[in-house]
Write an enzyme that holds these catalytic residues in place. Structure first.
Site, short mmCIF file in Angstrom:
data_model
loop_
_atom_site.label_atom_id
_atom_site.label_comp_id
_atom_site.label_asym_id
_atom_site.label_seq_id
_atom_site.Cartn_x
_atom_site.Cartn_y
_atom_site.Cartn_z
N TYR A 1 -3.52 12.21 -8.07
CA TYR A 1 -2.77 11.96 -6.83
C TYR A 1 -1.89 13.16 -6.50
O TYR A 1 -1.91 13.68 -5.37
CB TYR A 1 -1.92 10.70 -6.98
CG TYR A 1 -1.00 10.45 -5.80
CD1 TYR A 1 -1.41 9.69 -4.72
CD2 TYR A 1 0.30 10.98 -5.77
CE1 TYR A 1 -0.58 9.46 -3.64
CE2 TYR A 1 1.14 10.76 -4.69
CZ TYR A 1 0.69 10.00 -3.63
OH TYR A 1 1.53 9.79 -2.55
N VAL B 1 -2.04 11.26 2.59
CA VAL B 1 -2.75 10.63 1.48
C VAL B 1 -2.50 9.12 1.49
O VAL B 1 -3.42 8.32 1.26
CB VAL B 1 -2.31 11.25 0.13
CG1 VAL B 1 -2.80 10.41 -1.05
CG2 VAL B 1 -2.84 12.68 0.01
N GLU B 2 -1.27 8.71 1.76
CA GLU B 2 -0.93 7.30 1.69
C GLU B 2 -1.59 6.46 2.79
O GLU B 2 -2.18 5.41 2.50
CB GLU B 2 0.59 7.12 1.76
CG GLU B 2 1.32 7.57 0.51
CD GLU B 2 1.04 6.70 -0.70
OE1 GLU B 2 0.65 5.53 -0.53
OE2 GLU B 2 1.18 7.21 -1.83
N THR B 3 -1.47 6.89 4.03
CA THR B 3 -1.94 6.04 5.15
C THR B 3 -2.67 6.81 6.23
O THR B 3 -2.87 6.28 7.32
CB THR B 3 -0.76 5.30 5.81
OG1 THR B 3 0.16 6.26 6.36
CG2 THR B 3 -0.03 4.42 4.82
#
Length: 331
Positions: free
Chosen positions: A314, A127-129
Site C-alpha cells: 500500500y 488509492v483509497e477512493t
C-alpha cells in the site's frame, strides 16, 4: 382466475413470505449483547439507550460484510506485480493530475500547515477512493454492528469503532442510519474509520462541521493532518531502491516497517543503496512469485504512510503514484 387457482396463489404467496421471514435475520435490537451495549453507552456517553435501540431495530446483520471481512480460504501469494497495476495506471495518474489542478490552493494550504507534499495527499485519496468516486455503499451502522457483534476475531475493535461512529454522528448532527461507507465502516473521500475521523479529521473549509463524505477540502486537510500527527517529516525522503547480493538475511526483513536498521549495517550484509550510511531505515521486499524481488529502503515517512494502511505494498503504491502524478504536473 378461478377459485382453485386463487387458493394456489395464496398458498404460494404465504410460503414465499414464510421463506423470506426465515431467511431475514432479526434486528440487532433483539440481541442481548446489543442491548447491553446501548445501556453501557447510556451510562458512559450520555446516550439515550431507547433511542439507540430504536436505531438498531432498523438494522440487521449483513452477511456480505461477514463474507468480505474474512480472509480467503485459499489466500493468494503476495505479488507486487499483481498488486501494483491496481493503483499505478493511467486512469489514476490522470485523475490525480486533474484532482491536483482542481484543488491547488487547498493542497498548497495543507502542505503549508502539515508539511505533507500535495502529491502524497492526492495519491492517498486516489488509492483509497479514486478521488472520491468509490466511497462505499454499505450503511456504516449496519456494517460496524455486524462486525462488532457477529465477527468474534475483531469484535473488540469494531465495538470501539461503533461507539466512535455513534459519537461522531451525534457531534456532527448526522443520521446514523443514513451514513454510508465501506464494508469495514470506513467513511468518505479519504476512508477514515470513525475513531480516526474523531481524532484527526479537520474542518478545512470553515463551515463548522467535519464532512469527509462531501467536502473535498475537509478530506484534503484531514489526510494532511493524519500524516502530520503520525510523524511526517517535512522535506524528508520516503523510499529509495536498493539491490541485494543474494537473498538478504531474514532478520533484516523481519525487523519490520518501522526504521531500525542502519544503512551501513545493511551495506555490510550485501544490501546496497545510495542512502547516507548513517541513516536509519527499514528494508522493504516487494515480492512477486516467479520474478526477482524488488528491494527498497523505507525512511520514516514511508512508515508514516503505513499508519494509514499497514502494508508495504500500500505505502509503495501511494509513493509511486505520487511520483507519477508529480512528474505529470511538472511537464
Amino acid at each position: 382466475m378461478n377459485l382453485k387457482h386463487t387458493f394456489a396463489a395464496l398458498v404460494c404467496a404465504a410460503l414465499t413470505s414464510l421463506n423470506c421471514a426465515a431467511q431475514t435475520p432479526p434486528s440487532f435490537a433483539s440481541e442481548q449483547a446489543v442491548i447491553d451495549f446501548a445501556r453501557d453507552l447510556e451510562q458512559r456517553q450520555d446516550f439515550n439507550a431507547d433511542e439507540l435501540l430504536a436505531q438498531f431495530a432498523q438494522t440487521r446483520p449483513n452477511n456480505k460484510v461477514l463474507q468480505l471481512i474474512k480472509p480467503p480460504t485459499s489466500p493468494l501469494q503476495r505479488s507486487w506485480e499483481r498488486y501494483r497495476p491496481r493503483f499505478l495506471n493511467e486512469r489514476r495518474i490522470d485523475g490525480g493530475v486533474r484532482f491536483w489542478q482542481e484543488n491547488q490552493a487547498k493542497l498548497a494550504r495543507a502542505r503549508a500547515l502539515y508539511g505533507v507534499p500535495e502529491e502524497i495527499i492526492v495519491a492517498i485519496i486516489g488509492v483509497e477512493t479514486e478521488y472520491g468516486r468509490n466511497t462505499g455503499g454499505f450503511r456504516v451502522l449496519e456494517a460496524l454492528a455486524t462486525l462488532a457483534f457477529h465477527y468474534p476475531p475483531r469484535a473488540e475493535f469494531f465495538r470501539t469503532e461503533l461507539e466512535q461512529f455513534l459519537l461522531l454522528a451525534r457531534e456532527n448532527n448526522l443520521d446514523p442510519l443514513a451514513v454510508k461507507g465501506s464494508f469495514a465502516g470506513a467513511i468518505g473521500i479519504p476512508q477514515f474509520m470513525p475513531g480516526s475521523q474523531r481524532r484527526y479529521a479537520v474542518d478545512f473549509d470553515g463551515d463548522q462541521r467535519v464532512d469527509l463524505s462531501n467536502s473535498v477540502d475537509d478530506a484534503i486537510g484531514s489526510v494532511g493532518r493524519f500524516l502530520e500527527q503520525h510523524g511526517w517529516q517535512a522535506g524528508q525522503g520516503i523510499a529509495l531502491p536498493a539491490s541485494s547480493q543474494g537473498e538478504p538475511e531474514r532478520s533484516l526483513l523481519e525487523a519490520g516497517l518501522r526504521p531500525s536498521l542502519k544503512v551501513a549495517e545493511l551495506s555490510s550484509k550485501g544490501v546496497i543503496s545510495d542512502a547516507d550510511p548513517a541513516t536509519t531505515v527499514a528494508l522493504i521486499d516487494l515480492v512477486s512469485p516467479g520474478r526477482e524481488t524488488e528491494y527498497w529502503l523505507g525512511f520514516d515517512n514511508f512508515y508514516v504512510i503505513t499508519r494509514y494502511n499497514r502494508s508495504s505494498f500500500y505505502a509503495m503504491s501511494v509513493f509511486q503514484l505520487a511520483e507519477e502524478i508529480r512528474k505529470r504536473m511538472l511537464r
